[in-house]
Design an enzyme around this catalytic site. Structure first.
Site, mmCIF file in Angstrom:
data_model
loop_
_atom_site.group_PDB
_atom_site.id
_atom_site.type_symbol
_atom_site.label_atom_id
_atom_site.label_comp_id
_atom_site.label_asym_id
_atom_site.label_seq_id
_atom_site.Cartn_x
_atom_site.Cartn_y
_atom_site.Cartn_z
ATOM 1 N N HIS A 1 23.486 -16.161 19.930
ATOM 2 C CA HIS A 1 23.152 -14.856 20.521
ATOM 3 C C HIS A 1 23.480 -13.772 19.504
ATOM 4 O O HIS A 1 24.506 -13.838 18.815
ATOM 5 C CB HIS A 1 23.961 -14.652 21.801
ATOM 6 C CG HIS A 1 23.600 -13.424 22.563
ATOM 7 N ND1 HIS A 1 24.057 -12.170 22.196
ATOM 8 C CD2 HIS A 1 22.816 -13.233 23.653
ATOM 9 C CE1 HIS A 1 23.585 -11.273 23.046
ATOM 10 N NE2 HIS A 1 22.825 -11.886 23.935
ATOM 11 N N ASP B 1 24.745 -10.782 19.539
ATOM 12 C CA ASP B 1 26.086 -10.193 19.620
ATOM 13 C C ASP B 1 27.148 -11.176 19.153
ATOM 14 O O ASP B 1 28.126 -10.792 18.504
ATOM 15 C CB ASP B 1 26.393 -9.754 21.059
ATOM 16 C CG ASP B 1 25.509 -8.609 21.519
ATOM 17 O OD1 ASP B 1 25.080 -7.808 20.659
ATOM 18 O OD2 ASP B 1 25.224 -8.520 22.731
ATOM 19 N N LYS B 2 26.949 -12.444 19.467
ATOM 20 C CA LYS B 2 27.933 -13.458 19.059
ATOM 21 C C LYS B 2 27.843 -13.765 17.564
ATOM 22 O O LYS B 2 28.836 -14.142 16.938
ATOM 23 C CB LYS B 2 27.741 -14.729 19.884
ATOM 24 C CG LYS B 2 28.454 -14.670 21.215
ATOM 25 C CD LYS B 2 29.948 -14.595 21.005
ATOM 26 C CE LYS B 2 30.625 -13.880 22.145
ATOM 27 N NZ LYS B 2 31.956 -13.386 21.791
ATOM 28 N N GLU C 1 33.619 -4.608 11.647
ATOM 29 C CA GLU C 1 32.517 -4.487 12.596
ATOM 30 C C GLU C 1 31.230 -4.990 11.936
ATOM 31 O O GLU C 1 31.082 -4.954 10.714
ATOM 32 C CB GLU C 1 32.321 -3.025 13.017
ATOM 33 C CG GLU C 1 33.585 -2.340 13.516
ATOM 34 C CD GLU C 1 34.019 -2.817 14.882
ATOM 35 O OE1 GLU C 1 33.208 -3.494 15.556
ATOM 36 O OE2 GLU C 1 35.154 -2.532 15.288
ATOM 37 N N GLU D 1 37.172 -0.683 8.828
ATOM 38 C CA GLU D 1 38.313 -0.246 8.017
ATOM 39 C C GLU D 1 39.167 -1.462 7.672
ATOM 40 O O GLU D 1 39.640 -2.159 8.577
ATOM 41 C CB GLU D 1 39.169 0.783 8.775
ATOM 42 C CG GLU D 1 38.438 2.081 9.105
ATOM 43 C CD GLU D 1 37.505 1.949 10.286
ATOM 44 O OE1 GLU D 1 37.875 1.290 11.274
ATOM 45 O OE2 GLU D 1 36.380 2.478 10.209
ATOM 46 N N LYS E 1 21.476 -18.352 26.625
ATOM 47 C CA LYS E 1 22.369 -17.753 27.614
ATOM 48 C C LYS E 1 22.457 -18.686 28.820
ATOM 49 O O LYS E 1 21.481 -19.368 29.166
ATOM 50 C CB LYS E 1 21.864 -16.374 28.069
ATOM 51 C CG LYS E 1 21.692 -15.373 26.937
ATOM 52 C CD LYS E 1 21.170 -14.030 27.434
ATOM 53 C CE LYS E 1 22.262 -13.219 28.099
ATOM 54 N NZ LYS E 1 21.797 -11.836 28.405
ATOM 55 N N PHE F 1 10.229 -18.685 24.864
ATOM 56 C CA PHE F 1 11.374 -18.058 24.198
ATOM 57 C C PHE F 1 11.478 -18.653 22.793
ATOM 58 O O PHE F 1 12.332 -19.486 22.505
ATOM 59 C CB PHE F 1 12.644 -18.304 25.004
ATOM 60 C CG PHE F 1 13.888 -17.598 24.506
ATOM 61 C CD1 PHE F 1 13.854 -16.712 23.439
ATOM 62 C CD2 PHE F 1 15.110 -17.827 25.121
ATOM 63 C CE1 PHE F 1 15.001 -16.084 22.984
ATOM 64 C CE2 PHE F 1 16.261 -17.204 24.679
ATOM 65 C CZ PHE F 1 16.218 -16.327 23.618
ATOM 66 N N ASP G 1 16.356 -9.340 18.887
ATOM 67 C CA ASP G 1 17.207 -8.343 19.527
ATOM 68 C C ASP G 1 18.343 -7.980 18.574
ATOM 69 O O ASP G 1 18.871 -8.839 17.876
ATOM 70 C CB ASP G 1 17.788 -8.924 20.824
ATOM 71 C CG ASP G 1 18.094 -7.866 21.862
ATOM 72 O OD1 ASP G 1 17.965 -6.666 21.541
ATOM 73 O OD2 ASP G 1 18.463 -8.240 22.982
ATOM 74 N N ALA G 2 18.716 -6.727 18.557
ATOM 75 C CA ALA G 2 19.836 -6.296 17.717
ATOM 76 C C ALA G 2 21.149 -6.775 18.318
ATOM 77 O O ALA G 2 21.271 -6.975 19.526
ATOM 78 C CB ALA G 2 19.849 -4.773 17.585
ATOM 79 N N ARG H 1 30.354 -6.650 21.912
ATOM 80 C CA ARG H 1 29.502 -6.253 23.034
ATOM 81 C C ARG H 1 29.456 -7.316 24.128
ATOM 82 O O ARG H 1 28.705 -7.212 25.080
ATOM 83 C CB ARG H 1 28.093 -5.933 22.542
ATOM 84 C CG ARG H 1 27.323 -5.032 23.513
ATOM 85 C CD ARG H 1 26.159 -4.321 22.883
ATOM 86 N NE ARG H 1 25.173 -5.208 22.274
ATOM 87 C CZ ARG H 1 24.043 -4.784 21.723
ATOM 88 N NH1 ARG H 1 23.766 -3.477 21.706
ATOM 89 N NH2 ARG H 1 23.194 -5.623 21.178
ATOM 90 N N LYS H 2 30.261 -8.359 23.998
ATOM 91 C CA LYS H 2 30.305 -9.403 25.020
ATOM 92 C C LYS H 2 31.755 -9.594 25.508
ATOM 93 O O LYS H 2 32.274 -10.709 25.576
ATOM 94 C CB LYS H 2 29.740 -10.714 24.465
ATOM 95 C CG LYS H 2 28.217 -10.715 24.377
ATOM 96 C CD LYS H 2 27.583 -10.737 25.761
ATOM 97 C CE LYS H 2 26.069 -10.640 25.709
ATOM 98 N NZ LYS H 2 25.607 -9.264 25.463
ATOM 99 N N LYS I 1 39.451 -7.846 14.644
ATOM 100 C CA LYS I 1 40.668 -7.032 14.665
ATOM 101 C C LYS I 1 41.892 -7.873 14.308
ATOM 102 O O LYS I 1 42.090 -8.956 14.874
ATOM 103 C CB LYS I 1 40.862 -6.411 16.051
ATOM 104 C CG LYS I 1 39.758 -5.438 16.438
ATOM 105 C CD LYS I 1 39.978 -4.873 17.831
ATOM 106 C CE LYS I 1 38.866 -3.902 18.208
ATOM 107 N NZ LYS I 1 39.026 -3.366 19.570
ATOM 108 N N LYS J 1 46.336 -4.844 16.372
ATOM 109 C CA LYS J 1 45.514 -4.183 17.385
ATOM 110 C C LYS J 1 45.814 -4.829 18.739
ATOM 111 O O LYS J 1 45.456 -5.981 18.985
ATOM 112 C CB LYS J 1 44.020 -4.319 17.081
ATOM 113 C CG LYS J 1 43.481 -3.329 16.048
ATOM 114 C CD LYS J 1 43.955 -3.584 14.667
ATOM 115 C CE LYS J 1 43.215 -2.719 13.636
ATOM 116 N NZ LYS J 1 43.751 -2.914 12.279
ATOM 117 N N ASP K 1 44.474 -4.422 21.506
ATOM 118 C CA ASP K 1 43.280 -4.867 22.223
ATOM 119 C C ASP K 1 43.187 -6.384 22.186
ATOM 120 O O ASP K 1 42.764 -7.016 23.166
ATOM 121 C CB ASP K 1 42.016 -4.287 21.573
ATOM 122 C CG ASP K 1 41.722 -2.872 22.034
ATOM 123 O OD1 ASP K 1 42.252 -2.478 23.081
ATOM 124 O OD2 ASP K 1 40.965 -2.172 21.338
#
Length: 424
Positions: free
Chosen positions: A16, A18-19, A44, A57, A177, A252, A260-261, A266-267, A287, A291, A293
């Site tokens: 995917h 995003d992955k 990123e 960074e 998916k 598909f 798709d970008a 984002r997941k 990260k 961090k 998060d």
């Protein structure tokens, strides 16, 4: 009033878009920490048709060939040559735009406010890398103490990639998916209501080009080689009323970054509990452990899982919050949704007495800076797809049940104290 309801969770494969970004970001983190465990990394990534952009960074002494690393990750995922459906590791453009970490943030992380105020000079008072709140969750629905819908969705997504890579269903392509709706009676899962799989595929299979026949073949194969093997050893299985939705949109062929970008982070619901628990909003991939998060989300899962495994509750959600540059959490809260053997406030107090949730203590306890080097240079990339929690296929330090006996002792002590008060 009926207590039955449906709850749905989804997962995605490593192909995917995003992955793809998450795995690139975490591969960068792995390679940097392997050379420089104290590096500060916020990597990123964005992907689109024929393009990969790496930004963020990073402050490190490590020497990284970003071009070679990014292409190797994309090749491993499966986007190389015609099987990539138009996105190719060998021909895509790779741009980098990387800066060093802000000195203001670095100062707050390196020496916490408490230490600068003269209250504490211990190394464990390293400040949190940002403000925010993190949630951890566990429940007794599965052996790995995860909610059943996300557990099933991850298993099917991982299986999709396995049968593609081992040649069982060689016509599959990397993007895919999965989605599972589970029927609950109260807090208990009782049946599988629906199963959805959308998977990228070759334009023809064994000479079949007619789209209707193509989709019939894919549906038949996915039931036999993906869905049924996932449920083979589970008590809850699809029944005669379970709905199957296989490639419901039809053809598909074009997928991944070509279709798709994608973006790192984002997941976040796929990465955690499939929406079954609340989420603080912070992503994990790319990260470094300072961090919160990332590191504190791992710590809250560790807390919640040990609480459930110790029998203090059958469902548990843990929230902690931090201020940038401050080591100690600004708040800790445990919710057991009425399933606790003690009150939520009592369990919260036990957590405060049992777990050290300062960032440096979390990093040290889980050896988060050293995990890549201890695992042949690769660790974080492995959790960048198919979930960061409940992974029986990986040895994750935050999944260990190393506090169960201590929590059981505190449960017994609190129970005895409560009984003694009641007797008086």
């Amino acid at each position: 009033m009926s207590s039955n309801y449906l709850f749905t969770s989804e997962s995605v494969t490593e192909g995917h878009p995003d992955k793809v970004c998450d795995q690139i970001s975490d591969a960068i983190l792995d390679h940097i920490l392997n050379q420089d465990p104290k590096a500060r990394v916020a990597a990123e990534c964005a992907v689109s048709t024929g393009l990969v952009l790496v930004t963020g960074e990073i402050t490190t002494t490590a020497n990284i060939d970003f071009q070679d690393l990014v292409r190797s990750v994309i090749t491993e995922i499966g986007y190389a040559g015609p099987k990539g459906g138009g996105f190719d590791a060998n021909s895509c453009a790779i741009l980098t735009a990387i800066n060093k970490q802000s000195p203001d943030i670095a100062d707050g992380v390196n020496v916490a406010l408490e230490a600068r105020d003269g209250q504490n000079n211990k190394e464990d008072e390293t400040g949190a890398g940002d403000q925010g709140m993190m949630f951890g969750f566990a429940c007794d629905e599965t052996p790995e103490l995860m909610p059943l819908p996300i557990s099933l969705a991850h298993r099917m997504a991982r299986r999709l990639s396995q049968v593609r890579k081992n040649g069982t269903l060689s016509y599959l392509r990397p993007d895919g998916k999965t989605q599972v709706a589970v029927e609950y009676d109260g807090h208990k899962p009782v049946r599988v209501d629906s199963i959805l799989i959308s998977t990228q595929h070759d334009p023809e299979i064994d000479g079949i080009t007619d789209n209707t026949k193509l989709q019939e073949r894919i549906a038949q194969d996915l039931k036999a080689y993906v869905i049924m093997p996932v449920f083979q050893d589970l008590e809850i299985k699809p029944d005669s009323k379970t709905r199957y939705l296989i490639n419901p949109s039809g053809r598909f062929v074009v997928g991944g970054p070509q279709g798709d970008a994608g973006l790192t982070g984002r997941k976040i619901i796929v990465d955690t509990y499939g929406g079954y628990s609340r989420h603080g909003g912070g992503a994990f991939s790319g990260k470094d452990p300072t961090k919160v998060d990332r590191s504190a989300a791992y710590a809250t899962r560790h807390v919640a899982k040990n609480i459930v495994a110790a029998g203090l509750a059958s469902r548990c959600e843990v929230q902690i919050a931090y201020a940038i540059g401050v080591a100690r959490p600004t708040s800790i809260h445990v919710t057991t949704f009425g399933t606790g053997k003690l009150s939520d406030s009592q369990i919260t107090e036990i957590v405060q007495n049992t777990f050290d949730l300062r960032p440096a203590a979390i990093i040290k306890s889980f050896a988060l800076r050293d995990l890549p080097k201890a695992n042949n240079g690769r660790f974080y990339q492995n959790v960048a797809a198919y979930g960061h929690f409940g992974r029986s296929d990986l040895d994750l330090p935050w999944e260990r049940l190393d506090k169960v006996e201590e929590l059981k002792k505190q449960l017994n002590q609190n129970s005895k104290s409560s009984n003694s008060v009641s007797a008086k």
